[in-house]
Design an enzyme around this catalytic site. Structure first.
Site, PDB file in Angstrom:
ATOM      1  N   PRO A  14      16.006  50.957  21.478  1.00  0.00           N
ATOM      2  CA  PRO A  14      17.069  51.265  22.436  1.00  0.00           C
ATOM      3  C   PRO A  14      18.359  51.679  21.737  1.00  0.00           C
ATOM      4  CG  PRO A  14      15.954  49.248  23.038  1.00  0.00           C
ATOM      5  CD  PRO A  14      15.435  49.637  21.685  1.00  0.00           C
ATOM      6  N   GLU A  15      18.994  52.715  22.267  1.00  0.00           N
ATOM      7  CA  GLU A  15      20.281  53.146  21.733  1.00  0.00           C
ATOM      8  C   GLU A  15      21.400  52.581  22.605  1.00  0.00           C
ATOM      9  OE1 GLU A  15      20.808  57.095  20.407  1.00  0.00           O
ATOM     10  OE2 GLU A  15      18.728  57.380  19.814  1.00  0.00           O
TER      11      GLU A  15
END
Length: 287
Positions: free
Chosen positions: A2-3
């Site tokens: 996840p960013e």
């Protein structure tokens, strides 16, 4: 992994359920995730109130009533689960594996308005981790980080100073968390396309105009992704279990061989590898 926008959507989903809640009990189903849980993890959390849930870069940061910090990183498949509570839009939360097979931590909380809340952490691949820091203690994860890309600290003056004299490609420099915290591969590709900057250019070669466009592009790309609920690559999902939808708006990422979407360009999106990461760009309109 996840960013920033994905972690921010998780934070927004969790906040209404855990901010202000007191941790009554914590149960660990294994001694470690990517790293071992810190010594005395459960006992140190029990009795604490979660004063605030924030995000720094790609970390979730819960400030506790004694001033300490409970830090979490979701890794590739980590997910917090809130049981017995209907999700409230625009909250977004990865429901994870609710069968219990991959639930490694459970906490029972009492929220001042919601009452009992059960918080679990699921992570099939166990690339996530958690840590605890006493009030004012040095934090090796957060202390070295650069400014948040959505904060007022990131402006053209700061970025120009940070880029000055750097000979490395702008794409690689932007991924350095000491320069800007939380920027990941996907959104750097998209921001460079939006600002018309070739990812192979030396960072120190950017003009004031280039840098001004880049700052604006970074903000716009991240805000659009947060609004859309993040981007789904592999395991990320939002509050109701559906994937994030920003990937449908990617201009260049994952579009190798497709026509450039910029009106009148006529170029074709290419993929190269920089520092071991895929870079997607248009060699015709990115200079």
């Amino acid at each position: 992994m996840p960013e920033l926008p994905e972690v921010e959507t998780v934070r927004r989903g969790l906040s209404p359920f855990i901010e202000g809640a007191t941790i009554k009990s914590v149960t660990l189903n294994r001694p470690d995730l990517r790293f071992p849980f810190p010594k005395g993890f459960a006992k140190r959390l029990e009795g604490q109130t979660i004063a605030h849930l924030g995000r720094r870069a790609k970390y979730l940061v819960a400030t506790l009533s004694d001033g300490g910090v409970w830090l979490s990183h979701l890794g590739m498949t980590g997910a917090f689960i809130v049981n017995d509570e209907a999700m409230e839009e625009p909250s977004r939360l990865n429901p994870g594996d609710q069968s219990g097979k991959h639930v490694h931590m459970r906490a029972e909380l009492i929220h001042p308005s919601r009452g009992r809340v059960s918080l679990s952490y699921s992570d099939p691949r166990r690339f996530g981790f958690m840590d605890l820091f006493a009030a004012g203690a040095a934090n090796p994860y957060l202390d070295p980080l650069g400014p948040e890309p959505l904060s007022n600290t990131l402006d053209a003056l700061y970025l120009a100073a940070a880029m000055k004299g750097k000979k490395g490609p702008i794409k690689t420099v932007l991924l350095d968390q000491r320069v800007i915290a939380g920027l990941g591969n996907i959104y750097v590709c998209e921001a460079l396309f939006m600002s018309g900057i070739d990812p192979r250019r030396a960072a120190g070669s950017l003009s004031e105009v280039d840098i001004g466009r880049l700052v604006v592009a970074i903000r716009e790309v991240l805000l659009a992704a947060i609004t859309a609920g993040g981007s789904t690559l592999r395991d990320f999902a939002n509050a109701d279990g559906k994937p994030g939808y920003f990937q449908h708006s990617f201009a260049v990422y994952g579009h190798e061989g497709d026509p450039c979407p910029r009106e009148g360009c006529g170029g074709v999106i290419e993929r190269i590898v920089q520092a071991g990461r895929s870079t997607f760009f248009c060699p015709t309109c990115q200079h």
